[in-house]
Design a protein around this motif. Structure first.
Motif, PDB file in Angstrom:
ATOM      1  N   THR A  68       0.826  -1.192   0.000  1.00 57.36           N
ATOM      2  CA  THR A  68       0.000   0.000   0.000  1.00 57.36           C
ATOM      3  C   THR A  68       0.866   1.250   0.000  1.00 57.36           C
ATOM      4  O   THR A  68       2.045   1.205   0.342  1.00 57.36           O
ATOM      5  N   TYR A  69       0.208   2.390  -0.341  1.00 57.86           N
ATOM      6  CA  TYR A  69       0.905   3.665  -0.422  1.00 57.86           C
ATOM      7  C   TYR A  69       0.847   4.335   0.945  1.00 57.86           C
ATOM      8  O   TYR A  69      -0.199   4.806   1.382  1.00 57.86           O
ATOM      9  N   ASN A  70       1.983   4.355   1.620  1.00 55.25           N
ATOM     10  CA  ASN A  70       2.062   4.816   2.998  1.00 55.25           C
ATOM     11  C   ASN A  70       1.587   6.255   3.149  1.00 55.25           C
ATOM     12  O   ASN A  70       0.710   6.559   3.971  1.00 55.25           O
ATOM     13  N   ALA A  71       2.165   7.159   2.363  1.00 53.85           N
ATOM     14  CA  ALA A  71       1.833   8.578   2.488  1.00 53.85           C
ATOM     15  C   ALA A  71       0.423   8.891   2.019  1.00 53.85           C
ATOM     16  O   ALA A  71      -0.109   9.968   2.315  1.00 53.85           O
ATOM     17  N   GLY A  72      -0.192   7.965   1.303  1.00 51.44           N
ATOM     18  CA  GLY A  72      -1.582   8.141   0.892  1.00 51.44           C
ATOM     19  C   GLY A  72      -2.562   7.624   1.924  1.00 51.44           C
ATOM     20  O   GLY A  72      -3.773   7.651   1.704  1.00 51.44           O
ATOM     21  N   GLY A  73      -2.047   7.137   3.044  1.00 50.81           N
ATOM     22  CA  GLY A  73      -2.917   6.603   4.083  1.00 50.81           C
ATOM     23  C   GLY A  73      -3.178   5.117   3.928  1.00 50.81           C
ATOM     24  O   GLY A  73      -4.266   4.626   4.257  1.00 50.81           O
ATOM     25  N   GLY A  74      -2.197   4.376   3.432  1.00 52.48           N
ATOM     26  CA  GLY A  74      -2.374   2.942   3.269  1.00 52.48           C
ATOM     27  C   GLY A  74      -3.328   2.578   2.153  1.00 52.48           C
ATOM     28  O   GLY A  74      -4.028   1.559   2.224  1.00 52.48           O
ATOM     29  N   THR A  75      -3.353   3.401   1.093  1.00 53.57           N
ATOM     30  CA  THR A  75      -4.259   3.125  -0.022  1.00 53.57           C
ATOM     31  C   THR A  75      -3.736   1.967  -0.865  1.00 53.57           C
ATOM     32  O   THR A  75      -2.536   1.717  -0.961  1.00 53.57           O
ATOM     33  N   VAL A  76      -4.668   1.271  -1.492  1.00 55.72           N
ATOM     34  CA  VAL A  76      -4.366   0.056  -2.243  1.00 55.72           C
ATOM     35  C   VAL A  76      -4.285   0.363  -3.729  1.00 55.72           C
ATOM     36  O   VAL A  76      -5.148   1.059  -4.281  1.00 55.72           O
ATOM     37  N   LEU A  77      -3.245  -0.139  -4.372  1.00 56.93           N
ATOM     38  CA  LEU A  77      -3.153  -0.112  -5.825  1.00 56.93           C
ATOM     39  C   LEU A  77      -3.804  -1.396  -6.336  1.00 56.93           C
ATOM     40  O   LEU A  77      -3.222  -2.479  -6.193  1.00 56.93           O
ATOM     41  N   PRO A  78      -5.021  -1.301  -6.905  1.00 58.79           N
ATOM     42  CA  PRO A  78      -5.749  -2.523  -7.299  1.00 58.79           C
ATOM     43  C   PRO A  78      -5.048  -3.267  -8.426  1.00 58.79           C
ATOM     44  O   PRO A  78      -4.232  -2.689  -9.157  1.00 58.79           O
ATOM     45  N   LYS A  88       6.893  -1.857 -19.169  1.00 58.91           N
ATOM     46  CA  LYS A  88       7.537  -2.807 -20.065  1.00 58.91           C
ATOM     47  C   LYS A  88       7.595  -2.250 -21.491  1.00 58.91           C
ATOM     48  O   LYS A  88       8.584  -2.450 -22.206  1.00 58.91           O
ATOM     49  N   GLU A  89       6.529  -1.560 -21.888  1.00 60.25           N
ATOM     50  CA  GLU A  89       6.528  -0.933 -23.213  1.00 60.25           C
ATOM     51  C   GLU A  89       7.675   0.074 -23.332  1.00 60.25           C
ATOM     52  O   GLU A  89       8.309   0.200 -24.390  1.00 60.25           O
ATOM     53  N   LEU A  90       7.953   0.786 -22.246  1.00 62.20           N
ATOM     54  CA  LEU A  90       9.007   1.795 -22.235  1.00 62.20           C
ATOM     55  C   LEU A  90      10.366   1.216 -21.842  1.00 62.20           C
ATOM     56  O   LEU A  90      11.326   1.957 -21.653  1.00 62.20           O
ATOM     57  N   ARG A  91      10.429  -0.101 -21.663  1.00 63.15           N
ATOM     58  CA  ARG A  91      11.659  -0.817 -21.311  1.00 63.15           C
ATOM     59  C   ARG A  91      12.203  -0.382 -19.950  1.00 63.15           C
ATOM     60  O   ARG A  91      13.407  -0.259 -19.760  1.00 63.15           O
ATOM     61  N   LEU A  92      11.297  -0.183 -19.027  1.00 63.99           N
ATOM     62  CA  LEU A  92      11.671   0.125 -17.658  1.00 63.99           C
ATOM     63  C   LEU A  92      11.595  -1.144 -16.816  1.00 63.99           C
ATOM     64  O   LEU A  92      10.647  -1.915 -16.930  1.00 63.99           O
ATOM     65  N   THR A  93      12.579  -1.341 -15.953  1.00 58.23           N
ATOM     66  CA  THR A  93      12.484  -2.364 -14.925  1.00 58.23           C
ATOM     67  C   THR A  93      11.478  -1.896 -13.882  1.00 58.23           C
ATOM     68  O   THR A  93      11.309  -0.689 -13.674  1.00 58.23           O
ATOM     69  N   VAL A  94      10.790  -2.831 -13.224  1.00 56.02           N
ATOM     70  CA  VAL A  94       9.778  -2.474 -12.230  1.00 56.02           C
ATOM     71  C   VAL A  94      10.120  -3.110 -10.885  1.00 56.02           C
ATOM     72  O   VAL A  94      10.293  -4.331 -10.790  1.00 56.02           O
ATOM     73  N   HIS A  95      10.239  -2.268  -9.852  1.00 51.82           N
ATOM     74  CA  HIS A  95      10.392  -2.742  -8.471  1.00 51.82           C
ATOM     75  C   HIS A  95       9.166  -2.326  -7.675  1.00 51.82           C
ATOM     76  O   HIS A  95       8.712  -1.177  -7.777  1.00 51.82           O
ATOM     77  N   LEU A  96       8.641  -3.240  -6.893  1.00 50.35           N
ATOM     78  CA  LEU A  96       7.493  -2.957  -6.033  1.00 50.35           C
ATOM     79  C   LEU A  96       7.938  -2.888  -4.584  1.00 50.35           C
ATOM     80  O   LEU A  96       8.438  -3.874  -4.040  1.00 50.35           O
ATOM     81  N   ASP A  97       7.773  -1.712  -3.981  1.00 46.11           N
ATOM     82  CA  ASP A  97       7.912  -1.598  -2.531  1.00 46.11           C
ATOM     83  C   ASP A  97       6.599  -2.094  -1.946  1.00 46.11           C
ATOM     84  O   ASP A  97       5.649  -1.337  -1.772  1.00 46.11           O
ATOM     85  N   GLY A  98       6.582  -3.374  -1.657  1.00 45.18           N
ATOM     86  CA  GLY A  98       5.368  -4.001  -1.124  1.00 45.18           C
ATOM     87  C   GLY A  98       5.487  -4.245   0.364  1.00 45.18           C
ATOM     88  O   GLY A  98       5.117  -5.328   0.845  1.00 45.18           O
ATOM     89  N   ALA A  99       5.986  -3.246   1.082  1.00 49.47           N
ATOM     90  CA  ALA A  99       6.132  -3.401   2.532  1.00 49.47           C
ATOM     91  C   ALA A  99       4.838  -3.896   3.162  1.00 49.47           C
ATOM     92  O   ALA A  99       4.855  -4.739   4.055  1.00 49.47           O
ATOM     93  N   ARG A 100       3.714  -3.372   2.689  1.00 51.90           N
ATOM     94  CA  ARG A 100       2.402  -3.771   3.197  1.00 51.90           C
ATOM     95  C   ARG A 100       1.556  -4.416   2.100  1.00 51.90           C
ATOM     96  O   ARG A 100       0.335  -4.265   2.074  1.00 51.90           O
ATOM     97  N   VAL A 101       2.195  -5.153   1.205  1.00 52.03           N
ATOM     98  CA  VAL A 101       1.430  -5.800   0.138  1.00 52.03           C
ATOM     99  C   VAL A 101       0.466  -6.830   0.702  1.00 52.03           C
ATOM    100  O   VAL A 101      -0.591  -7.112   0.121  1.00 52.03           O
TER     101      VAL A 101
END
Length: 326
Positions: A119-129, A141-154
């Motif tokens: 969840t997004y901490n500074a947003g108040g623990g909001t969920v990215l669905p 991926k289309e832009l050839r970016l690597t993706v890291h997820l800070d899922g501390a509260r996933v």
């Protein structure tokens, strides 16, 4: 949990021969839908390891404004991972695309990584669905970016969304997830990805001083923690009860999606409100210009009722003199 720690079978985790640690890492990787995982002492170290693995010297990475990796990790992305953070005003595919359009000659900033947070901490623990997560991963991926997820509260995000944790990590290259916080382990997180990434992460962990010997002692706590994921729903219920009570007291409250309540005491600055709460022995902290309350397994319904009872005797609309002194 303490009993599991006291009776844990242990080995030398620096040499990767601790059987309890191995079980924890395999279980975490399975839950997160990743090929492999590595235990690390803290979530900050897990994020730092991922960024060190992904970023070249001087690379730019994208994250939403007020993301934990930008605001709450003491500059390690720049200091240790040699990356330049680029804060997005909002985390949307359109914002990600726009931020990568400024490519130019060789001396222009090279953007190579997108950092998500759920969840997004500074947003108040909001969920990215899951659907929004998928759109962001697709454009990265289309832009050839690597993706890291800070899922501390996933884990919280998965419980709130009614999906498995793996559905919220789909398509990412790496993820960091905490075993402490709501799950209750005394320490520890995991960072997960491909087996090749985890091999490099183990090397970086040692470089940062995160290698431990008889790691099975803390890994045993992590295994117990991973059996408690469904219990996080209780924390979410308690957060909603706290939010309702604060609203009755005149606070301006963001409706919580998980276990974080962001609120404002009308007419009072955050320092003034925190000073009054401290005097009541109610523990809270500042976040994104608001007061942050967090519920967890050691804060039950009785404690929520006690907090609200203590706060009912206070006039929360601060006077100008109180605000001035703060």
């Amino acid at each position: 949990m303490r009993s599991a720690m006291a009776t844990a079978e242990v080995g030398d985790d620096v040499l990767d021969v601790d059987p309890t640690m191995r079980r924890l890492e395999e279980r975490a990787a399975d839950l997160l839908g990743m090929p492999a995982a590595l235990w690390v002492p803290t979530g900050c170290m897990g994020n730092t390891i991922a960024l060190m693995a992904h970023l070249g010297r001087g690379d730019s990475f994208l994250a939403v404004r007020d993301a934990h990796v930008i605001n709450n990790e003491l500059g390690t992305p720049a200091w240790l991972a040699s990356g330049m953070p680029q804060a997005l005003p909002e985390l949307t595919p359109e914002a990600v695309r726009a931020a990568t359009l400024n490519t130019g000659p060789y001396y222009s900033m090279r953007t190579s990584l997108l950092c998500l947070e759920n969840t997004y901490n500074a947003g108040g623990g909001t969920v990215l669905p899951p659907a929004e997560h998928a759109r962001l991963v697709d454009v990265a991926k289309e832009l050839r970016l690597t993706v890291h997820l800070d899922g501390a509260r996933v884990w919280n995000a998965a419980v709130a969304a009614g999906v498995s944790p793996a559905e919220l990590t789909a398509g990412v290259d790496t993820v960091q997830s905490c075993l402490s916080k709501g799950l209750g382990a005394p320490m520890g997180s995991v960072v997960a990805g491909t087996r090749e990434f985890v091999a490099e992460a183990r090397r970086i962990r040692k470089m940062l001083g995160g290698g431990v010997r008889q790691g099975g002692v803390v890994a045993a706590a992590g295994l117990v923690a991973l059996e408690r994921i469904d219990d996080l729903a209780v924390d979410h219920d308690n957060a909603r009860a706290l939010a309702d009570g604060l609203t009755e007291l005149g606070w301006l409250v963001r409706a919580p999606e998980t276990n974080i309540v962001l609120a404002e005491a009308p007419g009072m600055t955050v320092p003034a409100a925190l000073e009054r709460l401290t005097a009541l022995n109610v523990l809270a902290g500042p976040m994104a210009g608001l007061v942050r309350f967090v519920t967890h397994r050691d804060v039950g319904k009785a404690e929520i009722d006690e907090v609200l009872n203590r706060m009912r005797g206070i006039a929360w609309a601060g006077s100008s003199s109180t605000t001035a002194r703060s």
